[in-house]
Enzyme design. Structure first.
Site, mmCIF file in Angstrom:
data_model
loop_
_atom_site.group_PDB
_atom_site.id
_atom_site.type_symbol
_atom_site.label_atom_id
_atom_site.label_comp_id
_atom_site.label_asym_id
_atom_site.label_seq_id
_atom_site.Cartn_x
_atom_site.Cartn_y
_atom_site.Cartn_z
ATOM 1 N N CYS A 140 14.561 101.415 104.252
ATOM 2 C CA CYS A 140 15.500 100.341 104.578
ATOM 3 C C CYS A 140 16.845 100.707 103.960
ATOM 4 C CB CYS A 140 15.052 98.997 104.008
ATOM 5 S SG CYS A 140 13.284 98.829 103.754
ATOM 6 N N GLU A 202 22.361 90.907 106.414
ATOM 7 C CA GLU A 202 22.328 92.110 107.226
ATOM 8 C C GLU A 202 22.041 91.814 108.697
ATOM 9 O OE1 GLU A 202 20.853 95.486 104.080
ATOM 10 O OE2 GLU A 202 19.300 94.527 105.305
#
Length: 286
Positions: A140, A202
């Site tokens: 990630c 995000e």
């Protein structure tokens, strides 16, 4: 008038796209907002005064994470995933700036399966600034504000970034994860605090790949790894929900698990993953 700290030295490895007006001698900040042209985009640069203050406030930060927080620049986007600017990883993860300025940055989450259709998980290192020691999907991170990772066509910029970070974090050679073998399945928008200071906001690209790869984790980034099948992942979820063994999952991974993962995993096993692709929708999971 605000006063800013004076530095005797500053790291000479600053990104090349920083304004040439930044003096490396002993001079006081702030650095004023600049206008930057990059990859055909004209964007307003955010002030870097936060960096000046922060460099004095975060002396306990691990050296590797500190370098990444100040050297890496994330891509700022609006809620429709249009690029609107760029800012340091540090600023993009400060909850105060996320809440006050609604900073939203582009990210990706890789889900890498082996030929037995087991999913590779990682436990984030203890020195990570956000969500240390939590278990999460394979990798990630963020595409950076650089030409190769801003390419919009066929999500090539995001796929380039994913290949880069799989090497950085897990030591997976680039030739083991060709960019054209990532399958972007969808996008989600989420916000998640890590502690009182740090958090995430995000727009996350969800990338799948099935490959047998060599893995050599970077201890600065990864504390542990494991491959799991669906039943083993469900047992990890049960333990995390029950608070057993101190096991915690990252919030973005849990969102993917709860909303998409198992049905997409079934497509992986059936060889029908392309049927699950939906890159038009941005799932707002806030």
């Amino acid at each position: 008038m605000l006063k800013f700290p004076t530095f005797k030295t500053i790291d000479a490895s600053l990104p090349l796209h920083w304004s040439s007006s930044l003096q490396l001698a002993s001079k006081s900040l702030p650095i004023t907002a600049q206008i930057s042209s990059f990859a055909g985009l004209t964007l307003r640069r955010r002030s870097y005064t936060t960096i000046a203050v922060a460099m004095g406030d975060d002396s306990g930060m691990d050296a590797v994470q500190r370098r990444l927080m100040f050297d890496d620049e994330c891509i700022l986007v609006d809620e429709n995933d249009n690029v609107v600017g760029h800012d340091t990883k540090y600023n993009c993860h400060l909850m105060e700036k996320i809440e006050k300025e609604n900073l939203l940055h582009r990210a990706f989450s890789v889900f890498l399966f082996n030929s037995k259709y087991e999913l590779l998980l990682q436990q984030r290192s203890a020195t990570k600034v956000t969500f240390p020691l939590v278990w999460t999907n394979t990798c990630c991170s963020h595409p950076l504000y650089r030409e190769s990772e801003l390419i919009a066509e066929n999500t090539l910029g995001v796929r380039n970034a994913a290949q880069r970070k799989l090497l950085d974090e897990l030591g997976i050679p680039a030739e083991h994860v060709p960019v054209d073998e990532f399958t972007p399945l969808g996008r989600m928008l989420y916000k998640a605090p890590s502690d009182g200071k740090w958090g995430e906001h995000e727009l996350d690209y969800l990338l799948f790949m099935v490959r047998d790869v060599a893995v050599n984790p970077n201890p600065d980034e990864v504390a542990d790894i494991k491959y799991v099948n669906q039943e083993e992942l469900k047992e990890l979820l049960r333990k995390a929900d029950a608070g057993e063994e101190g096991l915690k999952l990252s919030p973005w991974f849990r969102l993917v698990v709860d909303n998409f993962l198992f049905k997409w995993w079934d497509h992986v096993q059936k060889g029908t993953l392309n049927e699950a692709i939906d890159m038009k929708t941005i799932h707002k999971l806030i």
